[in-house]
Write a protein that holds these residues in place. Structure first.
Motif, mmCIF file in Angstrom:
data_model
loop_
_atom_site.group_PDB
_atom_site.id
_atom_site.type_symbol
_atom_site.label_atom_id
_atom_site.label_comp_id
_atom_site.label_asym_id
_atom_site.label_seq_id
_atom_site.Cartn_x
_atom_site.Cartn_y
_atom_site.Cartn_z
ATOM 1 N N GLY A 1 0.784 -1.224 0.000
ATOM 2 C CA GLY A 1 0.000 0.000 0.000
ATOM 3 C C GLY A 1 0.814 1.270 0.000
ATOM 4 N N ILE A 2 2.130 1.163 -0.027
ATOM 5 C CA ILE A 2 2.995 2.344 0.007
ATOM 6 C C ILE A 2 3.619 2.542 -1.371
ATOM 7 N N PRO A 3 3.370 3.705 -2.008
ATOM 8 C CA PRO A 3 3.948 3.933 -3.329
ATOM 9 C C PRO A 3 5.438 4.260 -3.241
ATOM 10 N N THR A 4 6.215 3.659 -4.131
ATOM 11 C CA THR A 4 7.641 3.923 -4.239
ATOM 12 C C THR A 4 7.924 4.365 -5.671
ATOM 13 N N ALA A 5 8.699 5.432 -5.818
ATOM 14 C CA ALA A 5 9.005 5.964 -7.142
ATOM 15 C C ALA A 5 9.902 5.018 -7.928
ATOM 16 N N LEU A 6 9.641 4.941 -9.239
ATOM 17 C CA LEU A 6 10.462 4.181 -10.177
ATOM 18 C C LEU A 6 10.994 5.140 -11.236
ATOM 19 N N ILE A 7 12.222 4.926 -11.678
ATOM 20 C CA ILE A 7 12.801 5.783 -12.707
ATOM 21 C C ILE A 7 13.344 4.956 -13.871
ATOM 22 N N ASP A 8 12.847 3.721 -14.009
ATOM 23 C CA ASP A 8 13.346 2.836 -15.056
ATOM 24 C C ASP A 8 12.387 2.681 -16.231
ATOM 25 N N GLY A 9 11.290 3.423 -16.236
ATOM 26 C CA GLY A 9 10.314 3.304 -17.314
ATOM 27 C C GLY A 9 10.821 3.908 -18.613
ATOM 28 N N MET A 10 10.204 3.515 -19.700
ATOM 29 C CA MET A 10 10.605 3.979 -21.027
ATOM 30 C C MET A 10 9.610 4.957 -21.647
ATOM 31 N N THR A 11 8.487 5.203 -20.995
ATOM 32 C CA THR A 11 7.509 6.119 -21.565
ATOM 33 C C THR A 11 8.070 7.534 -21.611
ATOM 34 N N ASN A 12 7.632 8.284 -22.585
ATOM 35 C CA ASN A 12 8.034 9.681 -22.712
ATOM 36 C C ASN A 12 6.853 10.434 -23.308
ATOM 37 N N ILE A 13 5.823 10.580 -22.479
ATOM 38 C CA ILE A 13 4.552 11.105 -22.964
ATOM 39 C C ILE A 13 3.838 11.834 -21.828
ATOM 40 N N ASP A 14 3.010 12.792 -22.178
ATOM 41 C CA ASP A 14 2.302 13.565 -21.164
ATOM 42 C C ASP A 14 0.979 12.940 -20.748
ATOM 43 N N GLU A 15 0.412 12.092 -21.582
ATOM 44 C CA GLU A 15 -0.926 11.575 -21.305
ATOM 45 C C GLU A 15 -0.966 10.066 -21.492
ATOM 46 N N GLY A 16 -2.085 9.478 -21.167
ATOM 47 C CA GLY A 16 -2.549 8.142 -21.436
ATOM 48 C C GLY A 16 -1.573 6.989 -21.537
ATOM 49 N N CYS A 17 -1.283 6.317 -20.437
ATOM 50 C CA CYS A 17 -0.453 5.108 -20.413
ATOM 51 C C CYS A 17 -1.209 3.996 -19.686
ATOM 52 N N ALA A 18 -0.763 2.768 -19.853
ATOM 53 C CA ALA A 18 -1.378 1.632 -19.162
ATOM 54 C C ALA A 18 -0.285 0.619 -18.813
ATOM 55 N N THR A 19 -0.448 -0.041 -17.675
ATOM 56 C CA THR A 19 0.516 -1.031 -17.185
ATOM 57 C C THR A 19 -0.254 -2.229 -16.664
ATOM 58 N N ILE A 20 0.323 -3.425 -16.792
ATOM 59 C CA ILE A 20 -0.317 -4.635 -16.257
ATOM 60 C C ILE A 20 0.736 -5.524 -15.614
ATOM 61 N N SER A 21 0.366 -6.102 -14.484
ATOM 62 C CA SER A 21 1.189 -7.091 -13.791
ATOM 63 C C SER A 21 0.414 -8.390 -13.727
ATOM 64 N N ASP A 22 1.079 -9.471 -13.344
ATOM 65 C CA ASP A 22 0.366 -10.739 -13.197
ATOM 66 C C ASP A 22 -0.362 -10.773 -11.848
ATOM 67 N N SER A 23 -1.020 -11.860 -11.556
ATOM 68 C CA SER A 23 -1.866 -11.953 -10.354
ATOM 69 C C SER A 23 -1.083 -11.875 -9.049
ATOM 70 N N ILE A 24 0.237 -12.080 -9.096
ATOM 71 C CA ILE A 24 1.028 -11.952 -7.864
ATOM 72 C C ILE A 24 1.888 -10.687 -7.860
ATOM 73 N N GLY A 25 1.651 -9.801 -8.827
ATOM 74 C CA GLY A 25 2.277 -8.494 -8.818
ATOM 75 C C GLY A 25 3.561 -8.350 -9.609
ATOM 76 N N ASN A 26 3.927 -9.336 -10.406
ATOM 77 C CA ASN A 26 5.118 -9.212 -11.253
ATOM 78 C C ASN A 26 4.777 -8.417 -12.504
ATOM 79 N N LEU A 27 5.571 -7.401 -12.795
ATOM 80 C CA LEU A 27 5.351 -6.589 -13.977
ATOM 81 C C LEU A 27 5.363 -7.462 -15.224
ATOM 82 N N LEU A 28 4.378 -7.273 -16.107
ATOM 83 C CA LEU A 28 4.338 -7.965 -17.392
ATOM 84 C C LEU A 28 4.735 -7.027 -18.530
ATOM 85 N N PHE A 29 3.985 -5.925 -18.698
ATOM 86 C CA PHE A 29 4.305 -4.964 -19.754
ATOM 87 C C PHE A 29 3.548 -3.669 -19.527
#
Length: 179
Positions: A39-67
């Motif tokens: 429940g505690i947000p931690t900042a990430l700086i490894d993303g590849m997005t470079n956009i001002d609007e509209g992004c989406a992310t999905i992880s698997d059912s146990i919280g592992n990043l998928l894409f």
């Protein structure tokens, strides 16, 4: 100041609303992201997005990043462009759509994901202003996934908005936009 206050309220509200591990990671903006651990947000700086609007992310059912995606490009969990993961229609003209994409798992299949994208409103930047879908198959590329179907049109014109709601049967998912 209003923007910072709204963002903090938004984050605090959603950390309690979403207990699902599929929403554990958020990538957005200019190489920014958040991961919610206990429940505690931690900042990430490894993303590849470079956009001002509209992004989406999905992880698997146990919280592992998928894409994740900015609506045009799809990056895998290693932050590399997914196989066939460029040229999606979510902001394809100006790279700016308020809700460029939403990622939905195929009901009863943990390896297939639909990426619904909406383009710019027709006439504003020259986009066709419609909703399309692409399919990511996570069985491919050694579990890193690949886009197997790309930009299948569903409806045009639409607003730059898309959302999803779980059907009352607990399995199906309704995708909604505004024409």
């Amino acid at each position: 100041m209003k923007r910072i206050s709204f963002t903090l309220i938004f984050i605090c509200f959603f950390q309690f609303l979403f207990a699902q591990q599929e929403t554990k990671y958020w990538y957005f903006g200019h190489e920014a992201g958040l991961v919610f651990n206990n429940g505690i947000p931690t900042a990430l700086i490894d993303g590849m997005t470079n956009i001002d609007e509209g992004c989406a992310t999905i992880s698997d059912s146990i919280g592992n990043l998928l894409f994740y995606t900015d609506g045009v490009t799809v990056w895998n969990k290693n932050h590399q462009i997914m196989s066939n993961g460029t040229g999606l229609f979510g902001g394809a003209i100006s790279y700016s759509t308020t809700q460029a994409a939403i990622i939905i798992p195929q009901p009863l299949n943990n390896n297939i994901y639909y990426i619904f994208t909406v383009d710019e409103v027709a006439g504003y930047w020259g986009g066709y202003g419609g909703i399309s879908y692409s399919i990511a198959d996570m069985n491919l590329q050694g579990g890193l996934g690949a886009i197997t179907t790309k930009n299948t049109p569903l409806l045009t014109p639409t607003a730059e908005k898309v959302t999803a709601v779980l059907h009352s049967n607990g399995t199906d998912i309704w995708i909604m936009t505004q024409q």
